[in-house]
Design an enzyme around this catalytic site. Sequence first.
Site, PDB file in Angstrom:
ATOM      1  CE1 TYR A 146      -4.417  -2.218   4.591  1.00  0.00           C
ATOM      2  CE2 TYR A 146      -3.391  -0.076   4.221  1.00  0.00           C
ATOM      3  CZ  TYR A 146      -3.922  -1.256   3.727  1.00  0.00           C
ATOM      4  OH  TYR A 146      -3.960  -1.460   2.374  1.00  0.00           O
ATOM      5  CB  SER A 168      -0.870   0.003   1.263  1.00  0.00           C
ATOM      6  OG  SER A 168      -1.486   1.255   1.469  1.00  0.00           O
TER       7      SER A 168
END
Length: 264
Positions: free
Chosen positions: A155, A142
Site C-alpha cells: 500500500y 496517503s
Amino acid sequence: MATEETIHNVLITGGSSGIGFGLAERFLRDGHRVLVTGRSRHRLAAVSEALPGLETFVSDIANPQDREELAAHVRQVMPNLDVVISNAGIQRRVGIAVDHAPWADVQNEIDILLAGPVHLSRLLVPQLLEHGRPSVYVNVTSGGAFQPMPFAPLYSAAKAAVHSYTVNLRHALRATPCRVVELIPPAVATQLAGPGPNHGADPDEYCDTVYPLLDGSHPNVGFGPTAQPDFTARLTAEHRAFESASTRFPVPLYQADGTVAPAH
C-alpha cells in the site's frame, strides 16, 4: 448552495464508504451533481437511498475493462465532468516476511491502488480538457506514501508511486485550466483495510476540513500529521527540486485547448 454557474459535475471512485462517501455527501449537499462508483451493487444501492439524488455506477477500478466502461458511461451521462476524485482503494495489512497470499491478491492491490488511478487519468483528462472550463483532478494518496508503513508495505509503495505520478500529471497539465490536487490523508477511521477495528481521524471531521480545499487552489491537501509545517516543508523542497530538474529532458505538455505541444 451552488448557483447554476457554479454547479460542478463530480465523479468519485470508491464513493460507497469512507472518505469517498463523506466527500460525495458534501458535494451533494452544496447542490452539485455527483456520480460515485464502487464494486458492490448492494452498497451503492444503500448509499443512493441514504443520499437522494446521488448517481451510482458499478465499477471495479482494478479491472481495465471496467475502467473503460466507466469512462464511456461518464462521457455519455456527464459530458460536462469537471471534478474527478480518484479515491478507490484497499489496504492489505500484512508484513512482507509473512505475506504468503496468492499473487492474484497482491496483483489486485496493485491494480486498485496504482494501475487504476493511472489508467483513469488517461481516460478522463481528455474529457476534462474538451470543454475548456476550469476543472480539478484529485488523486488520493496517503501519509504512507511519504513514510513507508511496515504493516502495509505494498500500500505504501503504491501510494508513493501515485504521488510521483500526480506530480508529473500536474506538470503535464500546467498550461491548461485543469488543476491537479493531491489529497494526502493520514490515518482516517474508515474500513479501508476491511471489517474490524480501525483507527485514525474522525471521518466527518476530516471531510469537513478538506472538502473546501478541493477547489484546485491547493495543490496538496493534508490533515493533521500531513498538514504539519515539517511535512509541508518537505513538499515545498520536493517541488523546488522537481521544478529545477523537470526541464532537463523536455516532454510534450497538454495545451489549454486539449492539444499537445511538442517538447522544446
